[in-house]
Motif scaffolding. Structure first.
Motif, PDB file in Angstrom:
ATOM      1  N   LEU A  27       8.046  14.269 -14.504  1.00 35.94           N
ATOM      2  CA  LEU A  27       9.243  14.787 -13.835  1.00 35.94           C
ATOM      3  C   LEU A  27      10.185  13.663 -13.408  1.00 35.94           C
ATOM      4  O   LEU A  27      11.146  13.897 -12.671  1.00 35.94           O
ATOM      5  CB  LEU A  27       8.843  15.619 -12.615  1.00 35.94           C
ATOM      6  N   ASN A  28       9.888  12.444 -13.872  1.00 34.07           N
ATOM      7  CA  ASN A  28      10.730  11.272 -13.594  1.00 34.07           C
ATOM      8  C   ASN A  28      10.884  11.013 -12.098  1.00 34.07           C
ATOM      9  O   ASN A  28      11.976  10.664 -11.620  1.00 34.07           O
ATOM     10  CB  ASN A  28      12.114  11.447 -14.241  1.00 34.07           C
ATOM     11  N   GLN A  29       9.769  11.163 -11.378  1.00 27.05           N
ATOM     12  CA  GLN A  29       9.781  10.936  -9.946  1.00 27.05           C
ATOM     13  C   GLN A  29       9.046   9.646  -9.606  1.00 27.05           C
ATOM     14  O   GLN A  29       7.988   9.358 -10.179  1.00 27.05           O
ATOM     15  CB  GLN A  29       9.116  12.105  -9.217  1.00 27.05           C
ATOM     16  N   PRO A  30       9.573   8.853  -8.694  1.00 24.68           N
ATOM     17  CA  PRO A  30       8.895   7.612  -8.311  1.00 24.68           C
ATOM     18  C   PRO A  30       7.597   7.902  -7.553  1.00 24.68           C
ATOM     19  O   PRO A  30       7.421   8.981  -6.984  1.00 24.68           O
ATOM     20  CB  PRO A  30       9.915   6.915  -7.409  1.00 24.68           C
ATOM     21  N   GLY A  31       6.711   6.905  -7.539  1.00 26.11           N
ATOM     22  CA  GLY A  31       5.435   7.085  -6.850  1.00 26.11           C
ATOM     23  C   GLY A  31       4.441   7.819  -7.722  1.00 26.11           C
ATOM     24  O   GLY A  31       4.702   8.154  -8.889  1.00 26.11           O
ATOM     25  N   ASP A  32       3.313   8.097  -7.168  1.00 26.43           N
ATOM     26  CA  ASP A  32       2.234   8.758  -7.895  1.00 26.43           C
ATOM     27  C   ASP A  32       1.982  10.164  -7.370  1.00 26.43           C
ATOM     28  O   ASP A  32       0.849  10.653  -7.357  1.00 26.43           O
ATOM     29  CB  ASP A  32       0.943   7.937  -7.780  1.00 26.43           C
ATOM     30  N   GLY A  33       3.041  10.830  -6.919  1.00 24.09           N
ATOM     31  CA  GLY A  33       2.882  12.171  -6.363  1.00 24.09           C
ATOM     32  C   GLY A  33       2.451  12.157  -4.920  1.00 24.09           C
ATOM     33  O   GLY A  33       1.929  13.152  -4.416  1.00 24.09           O
ATOM     34  N   ASN A  34       2.675  11.031  -4.249  1.00 25.29           N
ATOM     35  CA  ASN A  34       2.261  10.927  -2.848  1.00 25.29           C
ATOM     36  C   ASN A  34       3.361  10.353  -1.973  1.00 25.29           C
ATOM     37  O   ASN A  34       3.091   9.771  -0.929  1.00 25.29           O
ATOM     38  CB  ASN A  34       0.997  10.056  -2.743  1.00 25.29           C
ATOM     39  N   GLY A  35       4.605  10.515  -2.407  1.00 21.01           N
ATOM     40  CA  GLY A  35       5.725  10.002  -1.631  1.00 21.01           C
ATOM     41  C   GLY A  35       6.698  11.112  -1.294  1.00 21.01           C
ATOM     42  O   GLY A  35       6.305  12.194  -0.861  1.00 21.01           O
ATOM     43  N   ALA A  36       7.974  10.843  -1.541  1.00 23.85           N
ATOM     44  CA  ALA A  36       8.983  11.877  -1.303  1.00 23.85           C
ATOM     45  C   ALA A  36       8.720  13.093  -2.190  1.00 23.85           C
ATOM     46  O   ALA A  36       8.947  14.239  -1.786  1.00 23.85           O
ATOM     47  CB  ALA A  36      10.366  11.306  -1.566  1.00 23.85           C
ATOM     48  N   PHE A  37       8.267  12.836  -3.421  1.00 22.67           N
ATOM     49  CA  PHE A  37       7.813  13.920  -4.291  1.00 22.67           C
ATOM     50  C   PHE A  37       6.293  14.020  -4.163  1.00 22.67           C
ATOM     51  O   PHE A  37       5.574  13.028  -4.295  1.00 22.67           O
ATOM     52  CB  PHE A  37       8.188  13.657  -5.747  1.00 22.67           C
ATOM     53  N   VAL A  38       5.795  15.235  -3.878  1.00 17.59           N
ATOM     54  CA  VAL A  38       4.368  15.455  -3.664  1.00 17.59           C
ATOM     55  C   VAL A  38       3.796  16.273  -4.813  1.00 17.59           C
ATOM     56  O   VAL A  38       4.339  17.315  -5.174  1.00 17.59           O
ATOM     57  CB  VAL A  38       4.115  16.192  -2.333  1.00 17.59           C
TER      58      VAL A  38
END
Length: 291
Positions: free
Chosen positions: A215-226
């Motif tokens: 989904l082109n989201q930064p982090g590993d699913g544990n930041g702003a995008f969960v």
């Protein structure tokens, strides 16, 4: 102490463990969904985390759902089988779960929601197979009673078939900002665990990493995008397909492949600007056999 079938020790961190939380609010009802990177938790531990979070957020404890991924390579939050509880970890974990709930609640923002599912038959299979009548195994008491047993081996000549059905459904709930930017993905899949060295979130953590990447989201699913994936109906479901030739994928490749199925489910979602929320909680009493 690690939460596997037998006790073990972890001396290094292979990948980080998380309590991944999503809070939903429709203006009348608030719901909390948390998935913790651990094997199992006692009701007492979970209830303690709920009380801590409720005191700080005002969300009712019976509107909170907390579950374990079932990784076998994380500290033992409860005693089971041949593993003792890690007392220091048991004392520390409820506060961290509550912290995840408080943080998610503090970050509430207008959002839209959608949900979907896809059947992924490729990555979960029954690990418990029925043995042939002349291949029955001997139980711990010296009697030939074991007609069904786990992990028979690939294409074993000693078995006739799996002992039950498979739940192939990979379900996803997706949250986006009002302008369509990803906020969170909550998945559910029926697969016991993959198997990893300590200390590790197993394939669950890797799945979240790949969802964020897809989904082109930064982090590993544990930041702003969960991103989170919860454990489905998987008591005897594993990634090995014993009816086929032997295959040995890496945990990373396996997690990425499951994430690709989730991506297909996400692509089918129709989003809603508002949906009413509800929750039903029921305590049930189960009978079980003991040695």
């Amino acid at each position: 102490d690690l939460g596997g079938v037998l006790g073990g020790q972890g001396t290094q961190l292979k990948d980080r463990l998380f309590a991944r939380c999503i809070v939903l609010d429709d203006g009348a009802i608030q719901l909390v969904m948390v998935v913790v990177d651990t094997c199992m938790m006692t009701q007492e531990l979970i209830d303690s985390a709920k009380r801590l979070a409720s005191d700080k957020t005002g969300i009712s404890t019976d509107h909170m759902m907390i579950s374990a991924t079932h990784t076998h390579s994380a500290p033992a939050a409860m005693a089971c089988l041949g593993t003792r509880a890690d007392d220091a970890y048991v004392a520390w974990l409820p506060g961290k779960i509550a912290e995840a709930i408080v943080t998610a609640n503090d970050n509430l923002q207008p959002a839209r929601i959608g949900w979907s599912s896809i059947d992924d038959w490729e990555h979960t299979h029954n690990r418990r197979w029925i043995r042939k009548a002349d291949r029955i195994l001997t139980d711990p008491f010296g009697e030939k009673t074991i007609r069904a047993n786990m992990h028979p081996g690939y294409q074993s000549p000693d078995v006739v078939g799996p002992s039950g059905p498979v739940d192939p459904s990979l379900s996803v709930i997706s949250l986006q900002t009002k302008d369509g930017q990803p906020l969170a993905v909550f998945a559910n899949y029926s697969q016991h665990y993959f198997g990893s060295g300590p200390v590790s979130a197993d394939y669950y953590g890797a799945f979240c990493k790949y969802i964020a990447s897809l989904l082109n989201q930064p982090g590993d699913g544990n930041g702003a995008f969960v991103a989170a994936i919860s454990q489905g109906t998987s008591g005897d479901l594993m990634w090995m397909d014993y009816g086929s030739p032997s295959e040995s994928p890496s945990m990373e490749r396996y997690a990425e492949s499951v994430a690709r199925y989730a991506e297909m489910a996400l692509a089918k979602i129709e989003y809603h600007d508002h949906v009413p929320l509800g929750i039903v909680e029921q305590d049930i009493t189960l009978r079980y056999r003991v040695p």
